[in-house]
Design a protein around this motif. Structure first.
Motif, PDB file in Angstrom:
ATOM      1  N   ARG A  74       0.834  -1.210   0.000  1.00 43.13           N
ATOM      2  CA  ARG A  74       0.000   0.000   0.000  1.00 43.13           C
ATOM      3  C   ARG A  74       0.863   1.253   0.000  1.00 43.13           C
ATOM      4  N   GLN A  75       1.886   1.258   0.840  1.00 43.57           N
ATOM      5  CA  GLN A  75       2.764   2.423   0.914  1.00 43.57           C
ATOM      6  C   GLN A  75       3.430   2.700  -0.431  1.00 43.57           C
ATOM      7  N   ILE A  76       3.925   1.672  -1.074  1.00 47.37           N
ATOM      8  CA  ILE A  76       4.623   1.839  -2.347  1.00 47.37           C
ATOM      9  C   ILE A  76       3.669   2.332  -3.433  1.00 47.37           C
ATOM     10  N   VAL A  77       2.500   1.730  -3.528  1.00 42.92           N
ATOM     11  CA  VAL A  77       1.561   2.083  -4.592  1.00 42.92           C
ATOM     12  C   VAL A  77       0.994   3.485  -4.374  1.00 42.92           C
ATOM     13  N   VAL A  78       0.528   3.783  -3.169  1.00 47.12           N
ATOM     14  CA  VAL A  78      -0.042   5.104  -2.891  1.00 47.12           C
ATOM     15  C   VAL A  78       1.024   6.184  -3.056  1.00 47.12           C
ATOM     16  N   GLY A  79       2.219   5.935  -2.553  1.00 48.09           N
ATOM     17  CA  GLY A  79       3.312   6.895  -2.719  1.00 48.09           C
ATOM     18  C   GLY A  79       3.717   7.056  -4.170  1.00 48.09           C
ATOM     19  N   GLY A  80       3.721   5.966  -4.914  1.00 40.63           N
ATOM     20  CA  GLY A  80       4.082   6.032  -6.336  1.00 40.63           C
ATOM     21  C   GLY A  80       3.072   6.831  -7.145  1.00 40.63           C
ATOM     22  N   ILE A  81       1.785   6.626  -6.880  1.00 39.30           N
ATOM     23  CA  ILE A  81       0.756   7.388  -7.582  1.00 39.30           C
ATOM     24  C   ILE A  81       0.833   8.860  -7.183  1.00 39.30           C
ATOM     25  N   GLY A  82       1.092   9.105  -5.901  1.00 38.49           N
ATOM     26  CA  GLY A  82       1.265  10.490  -5.455  1.00 38.49           C
ATOM     27  C   GLY A  82       2.436  11.166  -6.146  1.00 38.49           C
ATOM     28  N   CYS A  83       3.549  10.462  -6.271  1.00 38.64           N
ATOM     29  CA  CYS A  83       4.721  11.020  -6.969  1.00 38.64           C
ATOM     30  C   CYS A  83       4.419  11.233  -8.452  1.00 38.64           C
ATOM     31  N   PHE A  84       3.672  10.320  -9.062  1.00 38.32           N
ATOM     32  CA  PHE A  84       3.269  10.477 -10.459  1.00 38.32           C
ATOM     33  C   PHE A  84       2.473  11.774 -10.632  1.00 38.32           C
ATOM     34  N   TYR A  85       1.529  12.019  -9.734  1.00 36.94           N
ATOM     35  CA  TYR A  85       0.746  13.251  -9.809  1.00 36.94           C
ATOM     36  C   TYR A  85       1.625  14.481  -9.558  1.00 36.94           C
ATOM     37  N   LEU A  86       2.572  14.369  -8.629  1.00 33.48           N
ATOM     38  CA  LEU A  86       3.454  15.500  -8.353  1.00 33.48           C
ATOM     39  C   LEU A  86       4.340  15.839  -9.552  1.00 33.48           C
ATOM     40  N   CYS A  87       4.665  14.844 -10.358  1.00 36.53           N
ATOM     41  CA  CYS A  87       5.491  15.085 -11.546  1.00 36.53           C
ATOM     42  C   CYS A  87       4.773  15.951 -12.573  1.00 36.53           C
ATOM     43  N   LEU A  88       3.477  16.115 -12.435  1.00 36.63           N
ATOM     44  CA  LEU A  88       2.737  16.971 -13.357  1.00 36.63           C
ATOM     45  C   LEU A  88       3.060  18.449 -13.160  1.00 36.63           C
ATOM     46  N   ILE A  89       3.870  18.747 -12.157  1.00 36.09           N
ATOM     47  CA  ILE A  89       4.255  20.142 -11.940  1.00 36.09           C
ATOM     48  C   ILE A  89       5.088  20.671 -13.111  1.00 36.09           C
ATOM     49  N   TYR A  90       5.838  19.793 -13.773  1.00 37.05           N
ATOM     50  CA  TYR A  90       6.644  20.247 -14.913  1.00 37.05           C
ATOM     51  C   TYR A  90       5.770  20.702 -16.087  1.00 37.05           C
ATOM     52  N   PRO A  91       4.796  19.882 -16.560  1.00 37.12           N
ATOM     53  CA  PRO A  91       3.943  20.398 -17.640  1.00 37.12           C
ATOM     54  C   PRO A  91       3.158  21.638 -17.230  1.00 37.12           C
ATOM     55  N   LEU A  92       2.773  21.721 -15.955  1.00 39.86           N
ATOM     56  CA  LEU A  92       2.071  22.914 -15.489  1.00 39.86           C
ATOM     57  C   LEU A  92       2.977  24.131 -15.599  1.00 39.86           C
ATOM     58  N   PHE A  93       4.212  23.997 -15.159  1.00 44.86           N
ATOM     59  CA  PHE A  93       5.156  25.105 -15.236  1.00 44.86           C
ATOM     60  C   PHE A  93       5.380  25.530 -16.687  1.00 44.86           C
ATOM     61  N   VAL A  94       5.544  24.571 -17.573  1.00 42.94           N
ATOM     62  CA  VAL A  94       5.769  24.887 -18.985  1.00 42.94           C
ATOM     63  C   VAL A  94       4.555  25.611 -19.572  1.00 42.94           C
ATOM     64  N   ASP A  95       3.355  25.126 -19.266  1.00 44.23           N
ATOM     65  CA  ASP A  95       2.143  25.779 -19.767  1.00 44.23           C
ATOM     66  C   ASP A  95       2.037  27.218 -19.272  1.00 44.23           C
ATOM     67  N   LEU A  96       2.325  27.423 -17.993  1.00 45.45           N
ATOM     68  CA  LEU A  96       2.187  28.765 -17.431  1.00 45.45           C
ATOM     69  C   LEU A  96       3.324  29.686 -17.881  1.00 45.45           C
ATOM     70  N   HIS A  97       4.526  29.153 -17.931  1.00 42.12           N
ATOM     71  CA  HIS A  97       5.690  29.972 -18.279  1.00 42.12           C
ATOM     72  C   HIS A  97       5.614  30.488 -19.710  1.00 42.12           C
ATOM     73  N   HIS A  98       5.186  29.689 -20.622  1.00 38.23           N
ATOM     74  CA  HIS A  98       5.135  30.073 -22.026  1.00 38.23           C
ATOM     75  C   HIS A  98       3.743  30.534 -22.462  1.00 38.23           C
ATOM     76  N   SER A  99       2.851  30.707 -21.519  1.00 36.12           N
ATOM     77  CA  SER A  99       1.465  31.090 -21.802  1.00 36.12           C
ATOM     78  C   SER A  99       0.828  30.175 -22.838  1.00 36.12           C
ATOM     79  N   ARG A 100       1.233  28.907 -22.814  1.00 29.91           N
ATOM     80  CA  ARG A 100       0.721  27.937 -23.782  1.00 29.91           C
ATOM     81  C   ARG A 100      -0.795  27.796 -23.680  1.00 29.91           C
ATOM     82  N   TRP A 101      -1.335  27.843 -22.473  1.00 28.96           N
ATOM     83  CA  TRP A 101      -2.768  27.691 -22.279  1.00 28.96           C
ATOM     84  C   TRP A 101      -3.548  28.801 -22.971  1.00 28.96           C
ATOM     85  N   LEU A 102      -2.917  29.952 -23.172  1.00 31.92           N
ATOM     86  CA  LEU A 102      -3.597  31.089 -23.774  1.00 31.92           C
ATOM     87  C   LEU A 102      -3.367  31.173 -25.281  1.00 31.92           C
TER      88      LEU A 102
END
Length: 156
Positions: A18-46
């Motif tokens: 449970r610890q490995i799977v829940v932590g792994g999924i949490g880390c997977f979601y946290l890795c989405l910070i990079y695409p978020l940063f790229v979208d915001l930094h380059h105003s890609r969303w706009l």
């Protein structure tokens, strides 16, 4: 591949899986910070996504969920509600994306199905690994003792 071999080792406890799977999924979601940063930094969303401001906000939800899943991975038995929330959120998200994929196909617009499968797998795995019937340890589960001359406090 080594992580999968560890998860199915007979000597490993369900708690550790449970610890490995829940932590792994949490880390997977946290890795989405990079695409978020790229979208915001380059105003890609706009500029490129034609004013799709929902995408960065949507990704930020997953990042916050990932942080709480990483915290829940330490003691999954005490964070059943958070794990269930993440599982059902993933399954409901999968249902909406399934409808979107079917509608896109009916209208002749190609849409990948990989995200539908990924969210379904995440939801099912989290539901399967959610601790059942465990009681929290410590004073949280105990009721206060009431003496003969006093009345119990009203519920909040």
């Amino acid at each position: 591949m080594c992580v999968l071999a560890m998860c199915f080792d007979e000597t490993m406890s369900l708690h550790r899986v449970r610890q490995i799977v829940v932590g792994g999924i949490g880390c997977f979601y946290l890795c989405l910070i990079y695409p978020l940063f790229v979208d915001l930094h380059h105003s890609r969303w706009l500029i490129e996504m034609h004013n799709q401001e929902c995408d960065p906000m949507f990704i930020s939800f997953f990042i916050a969920l990932g942080l709480f899943l990483v915290i829940a991975a330490r003691r999954p038995e005490q964070h059943r509600l958070m794990i269930n929330f993440a599982a059902y959120q993933s399954l409901f998200h999968c249902a909406v994306m399934t409808v979107m994929t079917v509608e896109a196909a009916r209208n002749g617009t190609p849409r990948q199905i990989a995200d539908v499968v990924i969210t379904a797998v995440i939801g099912v795995v989290l539901l399967a690994l959610t601790p059942r019937g465990a009681t929290p340890q410590g004073d949280e589960g105990k009721r206060p003792q009431v003496s003969a001359g006093s009345s119990p406090a009203p519920p909040l």
